[in-house]
Design a protein around this motif. Sequence first.
Motif, mmCIF file in Angstrom:
data_model
loop_
_atom_site.group_PDB
_atom_site.id
_atom_site.type_symbol
_atom_site.label_atom_id
_atom_site.label_comp_id
_atom_site.label_asym_id
_atom_site.label_seq_id
_atom_site.Cartn_x
_atom_site.Cartn_y
_atom_site.Cartn_z
ATOM 1 N N ASP A 51 -13.576 -11.886 7.237
ATOM 2 C CA ASP A 51 -12.808 -10.695 6.851
ATOM 3 C C ASP A 51 -11.407 -11.193 6.488
ATOM 4 O OD1 ASP A 51 -11.495 -8.271 6.641
ATOM 5 O OD2 ASP A 51 -11.972 -7.575 8.664
ATOM 6 N N THR A 74 -8.717 -9.429 5.926
ATOM 7 C CA THR A 74 -7.604 -8.559 6.331
ATOM 8 C C THR A 74 -6.670 -9.230 7.344
ATOM 9 O OG1 THR A 74 -9.002 -6.672 5.913
ATOM 10 C CG2 THR A 74 -7.059 -6.266 7.239
ATOM 11 N N GLU A 126 -3.326 -3.992 1.290
ATOM 12 C CA GLU A 126 -2.726 -3.722 2.602
ATOM 13 C C GLU A 126 -1.229 -3.435 2.429
ATOM 14 O OE1 GLU A 126 -5.005 -4.098 5.175
ATOM 15 O OE2 GLU A 126 -6.512 -5.020 3.877
ATOM 16 N N TYR A 177 -10.193 -3.976 15.387
ATOM 17 C CA TYR A 177 -8.768 -4.288 15.489
ATOM 18 C C TYR A 177 -7.908 -3.105 15.066
ATOM 19 C CZ TYR A 177 -9.677 -5.805 10.617
ATOM 20 O OH TYR A 177 -10.092 -5.887 9.320
ATOM 21 N N HIS A 178 -8.534 -1.993 14.734
ATOM 22 C CA HIS A 178 -7.749 -0.853 14.244
ATOM 23 C C HIS A 178 -7.064 -0.121 15.399
ATOM 24 C CE1 HIS A 178 -10.299 -1.816 10.837
ATOM 25 N NE2 HIS A 178 -9.307 -1.349 10.114
ATOM 26 N N GLY A 193 -4.500 -0.558 5.586
ATOM 27 C CA GLY A 193 -5.097 -1.046 4.341
ATOM 28 C C GLY A 193 -6.561 -0.690 4.255
ATOM 29 N N SER A 195 -10.572 -2.302 2.528
ATOM 30 C CA SER A 195 -11.277 -3.336 1.778
ATOM 31 C C SER A 195 -12.678 -2.863 1.434
ATOM 32 C CB SER A 195 -11.313 -4.653 2.549
ATOM 33 O OG SER A 195 -11.881 -4.464 3.811
HETATM 34 N N1 LIG Z 1 -11.244 -5.273 6.685
HETATM 35 C C1 LIG Z 1 -11.652 -4.054 7.330
HETATM 36 C C2 LIG Z 1 -11.122 -2.842 6.605
HETATM 37 C C3 LIG Z 1 -9.628 -2.837 6.546
HETATM 38 C C4 LIG Z 1 -8.820 -3.366 5.613
HETATM 39 N N2 LIG Z 1 -7.567 -3.114 5.984
HETATM 40 C C5 LIG Z 1 -7.605 -2.430 7.107
HETATM 41 N N3 LIG Z 1 -8.848 -2.270 7.468
HETATM 42 C C6 LIG Z 1 -13.180 -4.001 7.350
HETATM 43 O O1 LIG Z 1 -13.805 -4.761 6.644
HETATM 44 O O2 LIG Z 1 -13.753 -3.188 8.051
#
Ligand SMILES: N[C@@H](Cc1c[nH]c[nH+]1)C(=O)O
Length: 386
Positions: free
Chosen positions: A80, A82, A127, A270-271, A308, A310
């Motif tokens: 990932d 992010t 982001e 991680y949110h 952000g 994705s």
């Molecule tokens: N990268 C996260 C989504 C994300 C991007 N920025 C914040 N959240 C996901 O794949 O679930």
Amino acid sequence: MPNWLLPENIADVLPSEARKIEELRRRLLDNFRLYGYEMVMPPLLEYLESLLTGAGQDTDLRTFKLVDQLSGRTLGVRADMTTQVARIDAHLLNRASVTRLCYAGSVLHTRPSGLHATREPVQIGAEIYGHAGIEADAEIQELALNSLALAGMQEVRLDLCHVGVLRALIANDAAARGQEAALFGLLESKDVPGLRAISNAYQPATRDALLALPGLYGDISVIAKARITLPALPGIARALDELQALAELAGSVKAANVTIDLADLRGYHYHSGVMFAAYVPGLPNAVVRGGRYDHVGEAFGRARPATGFSMDLRELARLMPGAERKRAIRAPWGTEAGLREKIAELRRAGEIVIQSLPGHENDQDEFDCDRAVEFSNGNWIIKILG
Ligand SMILES: N[C@@H](Cc1c[nH]c[nH+]1)C(=O)O
């Protein structure tokens, strides 16, 4: 077993699909630029500790690991991008102001996220760092919906949820503290008997709220229902206000159908705040995921508000209608100056000109050659093919 077989859920991308993916990638990145997002390219591999900083256990399980022959340390292949981009914002850019970053590249997953999902998605995302207010989430949500529209998605369902509701409930009940991971898991699977069992020792208000969460699903009216059903904690009120603001905003975008799901915490490890997922017909998994993750920068030593989204370009491109064959001009093989000049002039004008190699005059599969360069009366001319 033939030695050219590819591993499960890993595939080659053939010409017409590759072109769709690449054209979509360019279209989306050009659009991000119109909003002021700067592109970054994090590495495919990193030391594992850095790659997993702030990323959560889910990302750990999805990460391929290998040994670095130079340092002897364990490396991880990104699953990932992010959190890599959060590292770039926290350490390399070190800006105090708002920073908008975007990225596109392959990621690898140890296991596919669904039966037919690829283990090598092409992740693209955007982001915003440095703004804690809902305005940044609103911009991200708009850009995500806008990106789906650019990919030709006509019918979109946007699911909104907020990790703050569960966090506020846990923080308010000593018996629930330390059981966060288990509660997330039970809510993810909407396991009401499991929730009932784990919450036996909790305060009755916490228990009732946890058991109500899986049922708090539906249109925007769910927010008003949640205000009555859930305890009046400041963290919950704030979360519901944010959800309301974003749901109203998304509701004003035509073609986006908004639903609220207060128990949908799937895949968010991680949110830290409002989160969203977008679904389109024909695909059970979300095509876009996003949300706020203010604590990842802190794990890199520099707290920065962050939000952000994705998505996977391969999946999006697959849902798009087949690309038309591109019109092209066939030219004979030859080195005469006049022919070369004619071909160069056509290519400068944006035409696709394919020189037939000797003996392969009719081989151009992906292209529809409707014209040909021919020599006639001392000049190189274009002839329309019937
Ligand atoms: N990268 C996260 C989504 C994300 C991007 N920025 C914040 N959240 C996901 O794949 O679930």
